[in-house]
Design a protein around this motif. Sequence first.
Motif, short mmCIF file in Angstrom:
data_model
loop_
_atom_site.label_atom_id
_atom_site.label_comp_id
_atom_site.label_asym_id
_atom_site.label_seq_id
_atom_site.Cartn_x
_atom_site.Cartn_y
_atom_site.Cartn_z
N GLY A 19 50.24 38.50 67.99
CA GLY A 19 49.51 39.09 66.88
C GLY A 19 49.25 40.58 67.01
N GLU A 20 49.60 41.18 68.15
CA GLU A 20 49.32 42.60 68.36
C GLU A 20 50.08 43.48 67.37
OE1 GLU A 20 49.73 45.94 71.90
OE2 GLU A 20 49.81 43.84 72.43
N LEU A 21 51.35 43.18 67.15
CA LEU A 21 52.14 43.99 66.23
C LEU A 21 51.63 43.83 64.80
CD1 LEU A 21 54.40 45.98 65.95
CD2 LEU A 21 56.03 44.09 65.89
N GLU A 22 51.23 42.62 64.42
CA GLU A 22 50.65 42.40 63.09
C GLU A 22 49.39 43.24 62.93
OE1 GLU A 22 50.03 38.21 62.69
OE2 GLU A 22 52.11 37.84 62.09
N ALA A 23 48.55 43.27 63.95
CA ALA A 23 47.32 44.07 63.90
C ALA A 23 47.65 45.55 63.77
CB ALA A 23 46.46 43.81 65.13
N GLN A 24 48.68 46.02 64.46
CA GLN A 24 49.07 47.42 64.38
C GLN A 24 49.58 47.77 62.99
OE1 GLN A 24 51.90 47.84 67.57
NE2 GLN A 24 50.31 48.02 69.14
N VAL A 25 50.35 46.86 62.39
CA VAL A 25 50.86 47.09 61.04
C VAL A 25 49.70 47.13 60.05
CG1 VAL A 25 52.20 46.04 59.16
CG2 VAL A 25 53.18 46.19 61.45
N LEU A 26 48.75 46.21 60.17
CA LEU A 26 47.58 46.22 59.29
C LEU A 26 46.79 47.50 59.45
CD1 LEU A 26 46.18 42.58 59.38
CD2 LEU A 26 47.11 43.81 57.42
N ALA A 27 46.61 47.96 60.68
CA ALA A 27 45.87 49.20 60.93
C ALA A 27 46.58 50.38 60.27
CB ALA A 27 45.71 49.43 62.43
N ALA A 28 47.89 50.42 60.36
CA ALA A 28 48.65 51.50 59.72
C ALA A 28 48.47 51.44 58.21
CB ALA A 28 50.13 51.41 60.10
N LEU A 29 48.55 50.25 57.63
CA LEU A 29 48.39 50.10 56.18
C LEU A 29 47.00 50.54 55.73
CD1 LEU A 29 50.21 46.72 55.49
CD2 LEU A 29 50.94 49.01 54.76
N ALA A 85 39.84 41.24 61.45
CA ALA A 85 38.96 40.06 61.43
C ALA A 85 39.45 39.06 60.39
CB ALA A 85 37.53 40.48 61.15
N GLY A 86 39.87 39.58 59.24
CA GLY A 86 40.40 38.70 58.20
C GLY A 86 41.67 38.00 58.63
N LEU A 87 42.52 38.71 59.37
CA LEU A 87 43.76 38.10 59.87
C LEU A 87 43.44 37.00 60.88
CD1 LEU A 87 46.84 38.08 59.91
CD2 LEU A 87 46.77 39.90 61.62
#
Length: 134
Positions: A19-29, A85-87
């Motif tokens: 999930g780290e990459l997903e979190a990074q993508v969300l942070a960028a968005l 948190a939502g993810l």
Amino acid sequence: MTDRNTSGSARHPRRRGQGELEAQVLAALRQAAGPVNAAWVQERLGGGLAYTTVITILTRLHAKGAVARERAGRSFAWTPTADEAGLAALRMRRMLDAEADRGAVLASFVTALPAGDEQLLRDLLARTGDEGED
């Protein structure tokens, strides 16, 4: 040829946590001023990620309901609909939905919580219940 560290052993790139990459993508968005394309996300993440990897992560996040997309020419423009948190909550809900006995899963989860987390959960549930009475 294999890279070597100072002790002489082979150096391997650090694997990302689940999930780290997903979190990074969300942070960028979330840093974007509005909907952005995958190339914008790829540029913000750096680290030499392939464009197809970014598209795969965005598509997975879309399937989870964590991002929205709208057609922009032949591609998509992406926007976040959830934070980290939502993810995490989406993941927890998916895990719960996969089990036949939701009550047993929830009971096991709650009894395994530290006292502080259990009280926090009780407070959140009470607050949610109060909001539903309006």
